[in-house]
Design a protein around this motif. Structure first.
Motif, mmCIF file in Angstrom:
data_model
loop_
_atom_site.group_PDB
_atom_site.id
_atom_site.type_symbol
_atom_site.label_atom_id
_atom_site.label_comp_id
_atom_site.label_asym_id
_atom_site.label_seq_id
_atom_site.Cartn_x
_atom_site.Cartn_y
_atom_site.Cartn_z
ATOM 1 N N LEU A 118 0.837 -1.201 0.000
ATOM 2 C CA LEU A 118 0.000 0.000 0.000
ATOM 3 C C LEU A 118 0.874 1.254 0.000
ATOM 4 C CD1 LEU A 118 -2.695 -0.970 2.669
ATOM 5 C CD2 LEU A 118 -2.860 -1.163 0.179
ATOM 6 N N PRO A 119 0.398 2.331 -0.657
ATOM 7 C CA PRO A 119 1.187 3.566 -0.768
ATOM 8 C C PRO A 119 0.883 4.550 0.360
ATOM 9 C CG PRO A 119 -0.705 3.691 -2.229
ATOM 10 C CD PRO A 119 -0.792 2.357 -1.540
ATOM 11 N N LEU A 120 1.362 4.246 1.543
ATOM 12 C CA LEU A 120 1.012 5.038 2.724
ATOM 13 C C LEU A 120 2.099 6.012 3.163
ATOM 14 C CD1 LEU A 120 -0.719 2.185 4.733
ATOM 15 C CD2 LEU A 120 -1.831 4.254 3.887
ATOM 16 N N TYR A 121 3.213 6.098 2.413
ATOM 17 C CA TYR A 121 4.309 6.930 2.886
ATOM 18 C C TYR A 121 5.116 7.438 1.703
ATOM 19 C CZ TYR A 121 8.205 8.388 5.914
ATOM 20 O OH TYR A 121 9.161 9.113 6.590
ATOM 21 N N ARG A 122 5.602 8.662 1.831
ATOM 22 C CA ARG A 122 6.585 9.181 0.874
ATOM 23 C C ARG A 122 7.760 9.773 1.647
ATOM 24 N NH1 ARG A 122 4.102 13.060 -3.396
ATOM 25 N NH2 ARG A 122 2.132 13.055 -2.261
ATOM 26 N N ASN A 123 8.954 9.623 1.066
ATOM 27 C CA ASN A 123 10.145 10.107 1.765
ATOM 28 C C ASN A 123 10.375 11.595 1.502
ATOM 29 O OD1 ASN A 123 11.296 10.280 -0.794
ATOM 30 N ND2 ASN A 123 12.778 8.625 -0.462
ATOM 31 N N ALA A 124 11.485 12.105 2.000
ATOM 32 C CA ALA A 124 11.759 13.543 1.878
ATOM 33 C C ALA A 124 11.905 13.981 0.435
ATOM 34 C CB ALA A 124 13.024 13.894 2.668
ATOM 35 N N GLU A 125 12.253 13.062 -0.455
ATOM 36 C CA GLU A 125 12.360 13.379 -1.877
ATOM 37 C C GLU A 125 11.026 13.258 -2.607
ATOM 38 O OE1 GLU A 125 16.102 11.615 -3.715
ATOM 39 O OE2 GLU A 125 15.955 10.495 -1.825
ATOM 40 N N GLY A 126 9.992 12.893 -1.887
ATOM 41 C CA GLY A 126 8.679 12.741 -2.505
ATOM 42 C C GLY A 126 8.457 11.394 -3.170
ATOM 43 N N LEU A 127 9.366 10.436 -2.973
ATOM 44 C CA LEU A 127 9.216 9.125 -3.604
ATOM 45 C C LEU A 127 8.299 8.233 -2.782
ATOM 46 C CD1 LEU A 127 12.955 8.422 -4.501
ATOM 47 C CD2 LEU A 127 11.130 9.101 -6.082
ATOM 48 N N PRO A 128 7.439 7.453 -3.445
ATOM 49 C CA PRO A 128 6.602 6.509 -2.698
ATOM 50 C C PRO A 128 7.461 5.438 -2.034
ATOM 51 C CG PRO A 128 5.858 6.767 -4.981
ATOM 52 C CD PRO A 128 7.201 7.402 -4.890
ATOM 53 N N ILE A 129 7.073 5.074 -0.827
ATOM 54 C CA ILE A 129 7.716 3.986 -0.090
ATOM 55 C C ILE A 129 6.591 3.038 0.346
ATOM 56 C CG2 ILE A 129 9.187 3.327 1.827
ATOM 57 C CD1 ILE A 129 10.625 5.156 -0.117
ATOM 58 N N GLY A 130 6.517 1.880 -0.260
ATOM 59 C CA GLY A 130 5.428 0.965 0.033
ATOM 60 C C GLY A 130 5.609 0.248 1.353
ATOM 61 N N VAL A 131 4.478 -0.097 1.961
ATOM 62 C CA VAL A 131 4.478 -0.984 3.119
ATOM 63 C C VAL A 131 3.653 -2.215 2.763
ATOM 64 C CG1 VAL A 131 4.822 0.841 4.814
ATOM 65 C CG2 VAL A 131 2.494 0.168 4.186
ATOM 66 N N GLN A 132 4.031 -3.326 3.360
ATOM 67 C CA GLN A 132 3.453 -4.615 3.002
ATOM 68 C C GLN A 132 2.675 -5.197 4.177
ATOM 69 O OE1 GLN A 132 5.167 -8.805 1.089
ATOM 70 N NE2 GLN A 132 6.533 -7.491 2.225
ATOM 71 N N LEU A 133 1.458 -5.659 3.900
ATOM 72 C CA LEU A 133 0.626 -6.336 4.882
ATOM 73 C C LEU A 133 0.444 -7.777 4.434
ATOM 74 C CD1 LEU A 133 -2.122 -3.603 5.276
ATOM 75 C CD2 LEU A 133 -0.257 -4.032 6.881
ATOM 76 N N ILE A 134 0.686 -8.727 5.324
ATOM 77 C CA ILE A 134 0.591 -10.147 4.986
ATOM 78 C C ILE A 134 -0.421 -10.791 5.927
ATOM 79 C CG2 ILE A 134 1.842 -12.304 4.690
ATOM 80 C CD1 ILE A 134 3.951 -9.241 5.106
ATOM 81 N N ALA A 135 -1.362 -11.549 5.361
ATOM 82 C CA ALA A 135 -2.382 -12.249 6.153
ATOM 83 C C ALA A 135 -2.178 -13.752 6.034
ATOM 84 C CB ALA A 135 -3.778 -11.848 5.690
#
Length: 499
Positions: free
Chosen positions: A452-469
């Motif tokens: 999911l695209p819940l975060y961007r770094n200081a450069e504005g790049l997307p940083i994905g996070v992963q959820l596993i069920a």
């Protein structure tokens, strides 16, 4: 209602028709609704998508095989199926997802130079068509889908619309760049070791790897690369991800196994109360690789705090099985055998013998080594994975409902860093192994995992996070992902280079 959503009569809030730069950002569900209500025709949707591809792709290099005339014919045909996505334009990844009569290169110069074409639709392609999607082209991939960046010698690099000097990830990098830039709302992907989730994370998208067997690899394959390959799509919204899975899930005749059927349509899980879940989080890179990049750690910690405010029971989780040496020690043998098999299966389909010299250097070295792997070594490697998977899955039985991790241990890579000729072959292998460390374990367990695209770094790049069920529990992921989407909306995010 956001400023890019149409009103009920298919117009913007001031009553004017939807301009294309607004239409481009409607998700597939909204675009299909416009067709259903007669506001726009399939032809109008498809022509708008073609225009965007033509305008953007000279920079991005996401679409290597345009299928525009076929798309126009399909959109204008009375035979276009009246499925849930009737008239919505989409793209197919150029690995698997075959479409009858169309070129398939899988990133290989040998296939490109021989203009090899598929003789039939894959089962998944047939289901996309039945859902009403209109296929507008095929997207760029690394050679044989073996890299975490999309820079094949056959077609050149695909660029990330968030930063044209960066990679969109791999191997579904062309599909991710196309969806992120607004060319189409949905594109096909497959995930052998992270190839949906890594590009989704790099491009600010939703990328689900479903449970093993949830979608079919037919008619040609029951498995692909052994047990690790899963197929689905990349989208901009959780509801699209769920609704496309509803349209494509289920076993085909002869499939060796299938996922347990859902209790209700996945689309009905979107917006449903997930309850108070046990969420474990981990920032260390599996395999004993130490902590992920600070940006990736920050993304996980940000999401953990958000989940806590939503009422979930969030706590650090060691998940020691992820550091088991056998998990990564087996990889070189098994994936070398996979490359030798790829070379042999394409030789059979072409009717001429290919050699490692027909491949890029890393793949050539792996295929050469794979020729010496015995059947017993292959089966022993798969057994090792299966034994490890039983140990790993116990975490969901005993400790957590969902595990939160980085999608990747690093932000989107600069183009060229893992290009096919940038390093010695075994150095590239090590770089790719690092790139898949956070995702590959769940290809082995077969569990559903979403970036999911819940975060961007200081450069504005997307940083994905992963959820596993747990195995078969996409329903849990859709409930939780839609809750996060509502709490921290990303629909208004636009890459600098986009429609």
């Amino acid at each position: 209602m956001t400023d890019h959503q149409a009103t009920d009569d298919g117009r913007t809030p001031d009553g004017t028709p939807i301009p294309d730069d607004e239409l481009a950002w409607l998700d597939a569900t909204a675009q299909a609704d416009l067709v259903r209500r007669g506001v726009l025709s399939p032809t109008e949707l498809v022509e708008a998508a073609i225009a965007r591809i033509e305008r953007l792709d000279g920079k991005l290099n996401a679409v290597i095989t345009p299928l525009f005339e076929k798309a126009r014919a399909a959109a204008g045909s009375a035979a276009l199926p009246d499925g849930p996505f009737r008239g919505v334009p989409m793209l197919l990844k150029d690995t698997l997802g075959h479409s009858a009569g169309d070129p398939v290169h899988s990133g290989m110069r040998a296939l490109r130079d021989r203009d090899w074409r598929a003789t039939e639709d894959s089962t998944l392609t047939t289901r996309f068509r039945s859902a009403g999607f209109v296929i507008c082209g095929r997207t760029n991939v690394p050679e044989l889908a073996t890299s975490v960046t999309t820079e094949p010698l056959a077609h050149g690099p695909t660029r990330n619309p968030w930063d044209l000097t960066r990679s969109p990830g791999g191997s579904s990098g062309g599909s991710a760049a196309a969806v992120a830039s607004g060319m189409v709302p949905v594109a096909h992907g497959n995930d052998m070791a992270g190839s949906i989730r890594i590009p989704a994370g790099a491009c600010g998208l939703v990328g689900l790897k479903p449970t093993r067997g949830r979608t079919s690899l037919g008619p040609r394959f029951g498995e692909f690369w052994g047990p690790v390959t899963h197929e689905h799509v990349l989208t901009r919204s959780v509801r699209d991800c769920a609704a496309v899975l509803d349209a494509t899930a289920g076993a085909a005749p002869g499939d060796p196994y299938t996922a347990p059927p859902p209790l209700r349509p996945f689309r009905e899980e979107v917006g449903a109360d997930p309850g108070a879940l046990r969420v474990g989080f981990r920032t260390a890179t599996p395999g004993g690789g130490g902590p992920a990049h600070a940006d990736c750690v920050a993304a996980v910690e940000h999401t953990a705090r958000l989940l806590g405010t939503l009422g979930h029971r969030v706590a650090p989780t060691a998940a020691p099985a992820l550091d088991a040496p056998a998990l990564f020690e087996t990889l070189p043998t098994v994936f070398a055998a996979v490359l030798a098999w790829e070379l042999e299966q394409w030789s059979r389909r072409l009717g001429e013998q290919l050699t490692p010299g027909d491949l890029e250097p890393m793949n050539a070295a792996l295929a050469e080594a794979g020729g010496a792997v015995t059947a017993a070594q292959w089966l022993s490697g798969v057994q090792t994975w299966q034994e490890w998977s039983r140990e790993a899955a116990a975490l969901w039985e005993n400790e957590v409902d969902v595990l939160l991790m980085p999608t990747s241990a690093r932000p989107p890579l600069p183009l060229g860093e893992l290009a096919p000729t940038a390093r010695e072959p075994m150095e590239l292998v090590a770089g790719v192994a690092e790139g898949i460390a956070c995702t590959m374990p769940f290809n082995l367990t077969g569990q559903p995992a979403v970036s999911l695209p819940l975060y961007r770094n200081a450069e504005g790049l997307p940083i994905g996070v992963q959820l596993i069920a747990a195995h078969g529990r996409e329903d849990v992921l859709f409930r939780l992902a839609s809750q996060l989407e509502e709490a921290a909306p990303w629909a208004g995010d636009r890459p600098p280079f986009s429609a």
